[in-house]
Enzyme design. Sequence first.
Site, PDB file in Angstrom:
ATOM      1  N   HIS A   1       0.820  -1.225   0.000  1.00  0.00           N
ATOM      2  CA  HIS A   1       0.000   0.000   0.000  1.00  0.00           C
ATOM      3  C   HIS A   1       0.854   1.276   0.000  1.00  0.00           C
ATOM      4  O   HIS A   1       0.312   2.380  -0.010  1.00  0.00           O
ATOM      5  CB  HIS A   1      -0.948   0.009   1.196  1.00  0.00           C
ATOM      6  CG  HIS A   1      -1.961  -1.103   1.160  1.00  0.00           C
ATOM      7  ND1 HIS A   1      -2.826  -1.277   0.104  1.00  0.00           N
ATOM      8  CD2 HIS A   1      -2.224  -2.116   2.024  1.00  0.00           C
ATOM      9  CE1 HIS A   1      -3.588  -2.342   0.334  1.00  0.00           C
ATOM     10  NE2 HIS A   1      -3.235  -2.869   1.489  1.00  0.00           N
TER      11      HIS A   1
ATOM     12  N   ASP B 178      -2.532 -10.585  -2.932  1.00  0.00           N
ATOM     13  CA  ASP B 178      -3.069 -10.199  -1.629  1.00  0.00           C
ATOM     14  C   ASP B 178      -4.558  -9.882  -1.799  1.00  0.00           C
ATOM     15  O   ASP B 178      -4.999  -9.489  -2.873  1.00  0.00           O
ATOM     16  CB  ASP B 178      -2.311  -8.961  -1.125  1.00  0.00           C
ATOM     17  CG  ASP B 178      -2.654  -8.597   0.302  1.00  0.00           C
ATOM     18  OD1 ASP B 178      -1.870  -8.971   1.192  1.00  0.00           O
ATOM     19  OD2 ASP B 178      -3.688  -7.935   0.530  1.00  0.00           O
TER      20      ASP B 178
ATOM     21  N   HIS C 112      -6.184  -7.446  -0.582  1.00  0.00           N
ATOM     22  CA  HIS C 112      -6.395  -6.010  -0.770  1.00  0.00           C
ATOM     23  C   HIS C 112      -5.734  -5.558  -2.079  1.00  0.00           C
ATOM     24  O   HIS C 112      -4.685  -6.086  -2.458  1.00  0.00           O
ATOM     25  CB  HIS C 112      -5.774  -5.227   0.394  1.00  0.00           C
ATOM     26  CG  HIS C 112      -6.332  -5.605   1.736  1.00  0.00           C
ATOM     27  ND1 HIS C 112      -5.775  -6.605   2.506  1.00  0.00           N
ATOM     28  CD2 HIS C 112      -7.388  -5.132   2.420  1.00  0.00           C
ATOM     29  CE1 HIS C 112      -6.472  -6.720   3.636  1.00  0.00           C
ATOM     30  NE2 HIS C 112      -7.459  -5.845   3.610  1.00  0.00           N
TER      31      HIS C 112
ATOM     32  N   ASP D 154      -4.195 -13.113   2.765  1.00  0.00           N
ATOM     33  CA  ASP D 154      -5.426 -12.763   3.473  1.00  0.00           C
ATOM     34  C   ASP D 154      -6.691 -13.069   2.670  1.00  0.00           C
ATOM     35  O   ASP D 154      -7.784 -12.683   3.071  1.00  0.00           O
ATOM     36  CB  ASP D 154      -5.400 -11.293   3.928  1.00  0.00           C
ATOM     37  CG  ASP D 154      -4.763 -10.361   2.923  1.00  0.00           C
ATOM     38  OD1 ASP D 154      -4.513 -10.804   1.783  1.00  0.00           O
ATOM     39  OD2 ASP D 154      -4.518  -9.196   3.257  1.00  0.00           O
TER      40      ASP D 154
HETATM   41 ZN   LIG Z   1      -3.881  -7.545   2.429  1.00  0.00          ZN
END
Ligand SMILES: [Zn+2]
Length: 437
Positions: A115, A154, A156, A243
């Site tokens: 991120h 991932d 996200h 995740d």
């Molecule tokens: Zn993540």
Amino acid sequence: MHYMPIAKRSTGLVLFPAFDWCISPTHPEREERLLYTKDQLIEEGLEDVHNIHFYNPELAEYHDIDRVHFCVPSSRNLLTESHLISAGGAIRAARSVMNKEVERAFAVVRPPGHHAMQTVFGDRGFCIVNIEAIMVEYIRKHYGVRKIAIVDTDCHHGDGTQDIFWNDPDTLFISVHQDGRTLYPGSGFVHEAGGPSAPGYTINLPLPPSTSEEGFDMAMERVILPLLEEFQPEIIINSAGQDNHYTDPITNMNFTAQGYARLNRMLNPHICVLEGGYSIEGALPYTNLGIILAMADMDTSNVREPDYDPANFVQPPEMNAHIEEVCRQARQVFDDRERMRREQAAKEVVRERKSIFYDTTGFGVEETKSYHLCRECPGYMELTGYGLGTHVHGYSIPFNSCPACQQKARDAFARAEKKSDTVTALQDRARDIYETK
Ligand SMILES: [Zn+2]
Ligand SMILES: [Zn+2]
């Protein structure tokens, strides 16, 4: 011992649990995140497997960070030693592959990085600096590699990695993640396709909540593998967040250790770098093991969570239809890349504005990037940003820029006014120099 103690493919592992660093003691990205994984790998006897090699991480240098980021006020100011080791762990994994010590490598490190965007005012989404991006530019600098693919699995959206490579046609960035309408950071839609010099080289595959193995297989078979085949990268990197697992406490997917192992086998990345994954006991020990065994080309059929039941992972037909449509649209973005590039070709400067929210401490940064386009190269980028009372004014020269664009950027930096409330910086990847004034 459950496994044959010989890896068919030599594989390097860099393990750095960062026991003394966390955002807060109850935060999901906390000290013990990799403890169970470490125990599981030792319990499975991986240290005794012939052809699996453990490496100690190194410290990344500030120079490696500045090659990628504009840190405000500076990289020395924002990073802890754990960040330098996490980035250095990824670099060590890359070097083990590039120096042909091993064929594949996995950096099981934290804190994560995907991120973290090109400008850094603090940490967002548990990340301060982007460890894959730091590794990619390190590889380019030290090994002269040009075309690199990064596949972010991932849960996200890899918004930071997307931001950093947004205008680079030599980096194919593919992110497969839970739909941004239902999860942080709220981005990663199919139409986010790359900057004016690299349209179609950012590919987003937003999958609906509860996507299971079938959905990830579909994304791999219909989009990711064919695009890699066409792009022909010299190196494939996997941002291996875990995740998507059905036990993860902060996401809503329905993926499994078997699914992760199969995904890795299909993708066959040269280097994996751990990203998220917050089911410390229920997922990480199994998903990490599955990925390592797949990288080492060993049997993964026994890698199962204690409560694994295939009946829990059947997708309804309407979900399959939805994912098929996402795949079709993403494929279209890549197929349209030449046409989109031609549409941009006549322009001299393209400006893009962005509001970036730093969720950990809660502040916003307003940023404008101006892409100075060129017919010979991706051109250079000028950015201005403001947050926390400080301005940033940066110039970035990409590694693949032409001499004329490099000179224009250096001249513009030389002319830029020095101001006390502004970090004015030149990030010159061609000469590998980072300067501020
Ligand atoms: Zn993540
Ligand atoms: Zn140029």
